[in-house]
Design a protein around this motif. Structure first.
Motif, PDB file in Angstrom:
ATOM      1  N   ASN A 164       0.844  -1.194   0.000  1.00 59.80           N
ATOM      2  CA  ASN A 164       0.000   0.000   0.000  1.00 59.80           C
ATOM      3  C   ASN A 164       0.879   1.243   0.000  1.00 59.80           C
ATOM      4  O   ASN A 164       1.873   1.311   0.736  1.00 59.80           O
ATOM      5  N   VAL A 165       0.496   2.213  -0.828  1.00 58.62           N
ATOM      6  CA  VAL A 165       1.305   3.430  -1.007  1.00 58.62           C
ATOM      7  C   VAL A 165       0.433   4.656  -0.772  1.00 58.62           C
ATOM      8  O   VAL A 165      -0.661   4.763  -1.352  1.00 58.62           O
ATOM      9  N   PRO A 166       0.875   5.596   0.044  1.00 59.29           N
ATOM     10  CA  PRO A 166       0.106   6.842   0.194  1.00 59.29           C
ATOM     11  C   PRO A 166       0.231   7.697  -1.061  1.00 59.29           C
ATOM     12  O   PRO A 166       1.266   7.684  -1.733  1.00 59.29           O
ATOM     13  N   ASP A 167      -0.829   8.424  -1.379  1.00 60.69           N
ATOM     14  CA  ASP A 167      -0.802   9.278  -2.563  1.00 60.69           C
ATOM     15  C   ASP A 167      -0.224  10.639  -2.192  1.00 60.69           C
ATOM     16  O   ASP A 167      -0.926  11.646  -2.073  1.00 60.69           O
ATOM     17  N   ILE A 168       1.102  10.647  -2.009  1.00 59.64           N
ATOM     18  CA  ILE A 168       1.836  11.863  -1.651  1.00 59.64           C
ATOM     19  C   ILE A 168       3.073  11.950  -2.532  1.00 59.64           C
ATOM     20  O   ILE A 168       3.495  10.952  -3.130  1.00 59.64           O
ATOM     21  N   ALA A 169       3.639  13.126  -2.615  1.00 59.44           N
ATOM     22  CA  ALA A 169       4.843  13.325  -3.431  1.00 59.44           C
ATOM     23  C   ALA A 169       5.998  12.481  -2.880  1.00 59.44           C
ATOM     24  O   ALA A 169       6.061  12.212  -1.672  1.00 59.44           O
ATOM     25  N   PRO A 170       6.909  12.058  -3.748  1.00 63.97           N
ATOM     26  CA  PRO A 170       8.023  11.216  -3.294  1.00 63.97           C
ATOM     27  C   PRO A 170       8.824  11.810  -2.149  1.00 63.97           C
ATOM     28  O   PRO A 170       9.282  11.078  -1.264  1.00 63.97           O
ATOM     29  N   ASP A 171       8.985  13.131  -2.143  1.00 58.05           N
ATOM     30  CA  ASP A 171       9.789  13.734  -1.069  1.00 58.05           C
ATOM     31  C   ASP A 171       9.049  13.783   0.267  1.00 58.05           C
ATOM     32  O   ASP A 171       9.641  14.098   1.300  1.00 58.05           O
ATOM     33  N   ARG A 172       7.756  13.477   0.272  1.00 56.34           N
ATOM     34  CA  ARG A 172       6.996  13.409   1.520  1.00 56.34           C
ATOM     35  C   ARG A 172       6.867  11.982   2.041  1.00 56.34           C
ATOM     36  O   ARG A 172       6.422  11.783   3.174  1.00 56.34           O
ATOM     37  N   LEU A 173       7.217  10.998   1.221  1.00 58.90           N
ATOM     38  CA  LEU A 173       7.115   9.598   1.644  1.00 58.90           C
ATOM     39  C   LEU A 173       8.112   9.342   2.771  1.00 58.90           C
ATOM     40  O   LEU A 173       9.318   9.570   2.620  1.00 58.90           O
ATOM     41  N   ARG A 174       7.624   8.849   3.896  1.00 51.20           N
ATOM     42  CA  ARG A 174       8.491   8.640   5.053  1.00 51.20           C
ATOM     43  C   ARG A 174       9.336   7.380   4.922  1.00 51.20           C
ATOM     44  O   ARG A 174      10.319   7.208   5.652  1.00 51.20           O
ATOM     45  N   GLY A 175       8.957   6.504   4.003  1.00 58.91           N
ATOM     46  CA  GLY A 175       9.698   5.269   3.805  1.00 58.91           C
ATOM     47  C   GLY A 175       8.750   4.097   3.620  1.00 58.91           C
ATOM     48  O   GLY A 175       7.547   4.276   3.382  1.00 58.91           O
ATOM     49  N   ILE A 176       9.303   2.899   3.712  1.00 57.81           N
ATOM     50  CA  ILE A 176       8.533   1.663   3.546  1.00 57.81           C
ATOM     51  C   ILE A 176       8.696   0.841   4.818  1.00 57.81           C
ATOM     52  O   ILE A 176       9.817   0.668   5.304  1.00 57.81           O
ATOM     53  N   ARG A 177       7.592   0.332   5.341  1.00 57.49           N
ATOM     54  CA  ARG A 177       7.637  -0.416   6.588  1.00 57.49           C
ATOM     55  C   ARG A 177       6.815  -1.708   6.489  1.00 57.49           C
ATOM     56  O   ARG A 177       5.743  -1.714   5.886  1.00 57.49           O
ATOM     57  N   PRO A 178       7.309  -2.793   7.112  1.00 52.93           N
ATOM     58  CA  PRO A 178       6.456  -3.979   7.279  1.00 52.93           C
ATOM     59  C   PRO A 178       5.270  -3.614   8.168  1.00 52.93           C
ATOM     60  O   PRO A 178       5.402  -2.794   9.084  1.00 52.93           O
ATOM     61  N   ALA A 179       4.124  -4.225   7.913  1.00 51.69           N
ATOM     62  CA  ALA A 179       2.931  -3.871   8.683  1.00 51.69           C
ATOM     63  C   ALA A 179       2.021  -5.070   8.855  1.00 51.69           C
ATOM     64  O   ALA A 179       1.926  -5.934   7.979  1.00 51.69           O
ATOM     65  N   GLY A 180       1.337  -5.098   9.991  1.00 50.78           N
ATOM     66  CA  GLY A 180       0.283  -6.080  10.199  1.00 50.78           C
ATOM     67  C   GLY A 180      -1.022  -5.571   9.620  1.00 50.78           C
ATOM     68  O   GLY A 180      -1.133  -4.411   9.196  1.00 50.78           O
ATOM     69  N   LEU A 181      -2.028  -6.415   9.614  1.00 47.25           N
ATOM     70  CA  LEU A 181      -3.334  -6.023   9.108  1.00 47.25           C
ATOM     71  C   LEU A 181      -4.121  -5.281  10.190  1.00 47.25           C
ATOM     72  O   LEU A 181      -4.186  -5.712  11.335  1.00 47.25           O
ATOM     73  N   ALA A 182      -4.731  -4.178   9.803  1.00 49.05           N
ATOM     74  CA  ALA A 182      -5.609  -3.456  10.722  1.00 49.05           C
ATOM     75  C   ALA A 182      -6.869  -4.276  10.973  1.00 49.05           C
ATOM     76  O   ALA A 182      -7.152  -5.253  10.283  1.00 49.05           O
ATOM     77  N   SER A 183      -7.639  -3.846  11.974  1.00 46.30           N
ATOM     78  CA  SER A 183      -8.826  -4.604  12.365  1.00 46.30           C
ATOM     79  C   SER A 183      -9.807  -4.789  11.222  1.00 46.30           C
ATOM     80  O   SER A 183     -10.406  -5.851  11.068  1.00 46.30           O
ATOM     81  N   PHE A 184      -9.984  -3.776  10.395  1.00 46.90           N
ATOM     82  CA  PHE A 184     -10.857  -3.964   9.243  1.00 46.90           C
ATOM     83  C   PHE A 184     -10.219  -3.391   8.000  1.00 46.90           C
ATOM     84  O   PHE A 184      -9.544  -4.086   7.266  1.00 46.90           O
ATOM     85  N   GLY A 185     -10.365  -2.105   7.753  1.00 46.35           N
ATOM     86  CA  GLY A 185      -9.796  -1.523   6.547  1.00 46.35           C
ATOM     87  C   GLY A 185     -10.117  -0.051   6.461  1.00 46.35           C
ATOM     88  O   GLY A 185     -10.492   0.580   7.446  1.00 46.35           O
ATOM     89  N   ALA A 186     -10.008   0.510   5.265  1.00 44.81           N
ATOM     90  CA  ALA A 186     -10.199   1.948   5.094  1.00 44.81           C
ATOM     91  C   ALA A 186     -11.659   2.338   4.948  1.00 44.81           C
ATOM     92  O   ALA A 186     -12.004   3.508   5.044  1.00 44.81           O
ATOM     93  N   VAL A 187     -12.541   1.361   4.712  1.00 45.11           N
ATOM     94  CA  VAL A 187     -13.951   1.648   4.482  1.00 45.11           C
ATOM     95  C   VAL A 187     -14.805   0.708   5.301  1.00 45.11           C
ATOM     96  O   VAL A 187     -14.510  -0.488   5.400  1.00 45.11           O
ATOM     97  N   GLN A 188     -15.873   1.231   5.892  1.00 49.04           N
ATOM     98  CA  GLN A 188     -16.865   0.429   6.593  1.00 49.04           C
ATOM     99  C   GLN A 188     -18.209   0.594   5.897  1.00 49.04           C
ATOM    100  O   GLN A 188     -18.482   1.623   5.274  1.00 49.04           O
ATOM    101  N   ALA A 189     -19.057  -0.416   6.020  1.00 52.45           N
ATOM    102  CA  ALA A 189     -20.387  -0.364   5.420  1.00 52.45           C
ATOM    103  C   ALA A 189     -21.434  -0.612   6.501  1.00 52.45           C
ATOM    104  O   ALA A 189     -21.164  -1.263   7.507  1.00 52.45           O
ATOM    105  N   ARG A 190     -22.634  -0.065   6.270  1.00 56.58           N
ATOM    106  CA  ARG A 190     -23.740  -0.359   7.171  1.00 56.58           C
ATOM    107  C   ARG A 190     -25.038  -0.299   6.379  1.00 56.58           C
ATOM    108  O   ARG A 190     -25.101   0.315   5.302  1.00 56.58           O
ATOM    109  N   VAL A 191     -26.066  -0.945   6.904  1.00 56.62           N
ATOM    110  CA  VAL A 191     -27.376  -0.899   6.272  1.00 56.62           C
ATOM    111  C   VAL A 191     -28.027   0.433   6.610  1.00 56.62           C
ATOM    112  O   VAL A 191     -28.238   0.765   7.785  1.00 56.62           O
TER     113      VAL A 191
END
Length: 294
Positions: A170-197
């Protein structure tokens, strides 16, 4: 190495070109095969449209794709494209499948639903190294940042014994000079979007979708991505896992015959893998032919 590039955003997505150019720059042979339309949320579905038992292709290409790269627009879900590629549907079996670059992040346990990740998992289950790449925007402005991270991730993947695992990027949509680097990561509890009825009515259900704030889960993909890091997470295709539980054994009337040679086998139907243009089931698996469906 031979690289297949696919996605779930469709054959006309510019993310395909970014991945293809990264693979070419690394010295690999490249072919693109992607759905003819968006298949977001398709997971690893083995569905397609067919005519006379054949997958249907369309004459489209990703924008800016180098002329020497063959491209196939396929009326199929990305999971099926990854599946049939392993049997030579688009030339020789690829050594690597690169899926993406997805428009929007694929983080947390919600990756279960991602067609981008599903294509990579489908390929990995057939012995192909695979990676899924996503950029955290529906309208990316910084493809150069995604390309930089992709170059690093691909170089790492080529040299690693990843077995049946998939590299999720996963890559943030920021300019290359703002990228802090690349890191190993675990999975978050769900994700970037939630749904509901939102509303239940006669004959319909209305859903609503909202973004999820980066929760206090340090070290997870969503947490790091929101703070300017690109993330790398290793995933695995479904595997047997009965650790920590004892499954029941229940004998039926024929239990005494279990394992006895000469006993007739019970027919196990395998269903279908494609649908026609009118979405009716087709493409039934025929074990007599001994071939994979294409």
């Amino acid at each position: 190495m031979r690289v297949l590039v696919t996605n779930d955003d469709g054959i006309e997505s510019p993310g395909l070109t970014v991945l293809a150019e990264a693979a070419l720059a690394a010295g690999h042979e490249v072919v693109v095969a992607a759905p003819h339309r968006q298949y977001s949320g398709a997971s690893a579905a083995l569905t397609a449209q067919e005519a006379d038992g054949q997958l249907v292709f369309v004459d489209k290409r990703p924008p800016g794709l180098p002329a020497e790269v063959h491209a196939f627009g396929v009326k199929a879900a990305p999971g099926l494209i990854g599946f049939v590629a392993s049997f030579g549907a688009f030339g020789d079996k690829p050594d690597i499948v690169m899926s993406g670059i997805n428009l929007g992040a694929n983080t947390g346990k919600a990756i279960l639903h991602s067609g981008t990740v599903g294509a990579a998992l489908s390929a990995s289950s057939h012995g192909i190294r695979a990676m899924a790449v996503s950029i955290a925007s529906g309208d990316p402005q910084h493809w150069d940042t995604a390309r930089r991270v992709t170059d690093e991730a691909l170089a790492w993947l080529v040299d690693q014994p990843v077995d049946d695992r998939v590299l999720n990027v996963n890559v943030p949509d920021i300019a290359p000079d703002r990228l802090r680097g690349i890191r190993p990561a675990g999975l978050a509890s769900f994700g970037a979007v939630q749904a509901r009825v939102k509303e239940l009515g006669t004959g319909y259900v209305q859903m609503s979708y909202t973004g999820v704030d980066a929760e206090d889960e340090p070290g997870t993909d969503h947490y790091l991505l929101a703070r300017g890091w690109a993330t790398l997470t290793m995933l695995r295709a479904p595997v047997e896992d009965a650790s920590g539980v004892t499954l029941p054994r229940i004998d039926g009337t024929q239990s005494a015959a279990e394992g006895r040679e000469g006993e007739p086998l019970v027919d196990v139907a395998t269903g279908t893998v494609m649908s026609t243009s009118s979405d009716r089931p087709s493409g039934e698996i025929n074990h007599d032919e001994g071939d994979a469906p294409v």
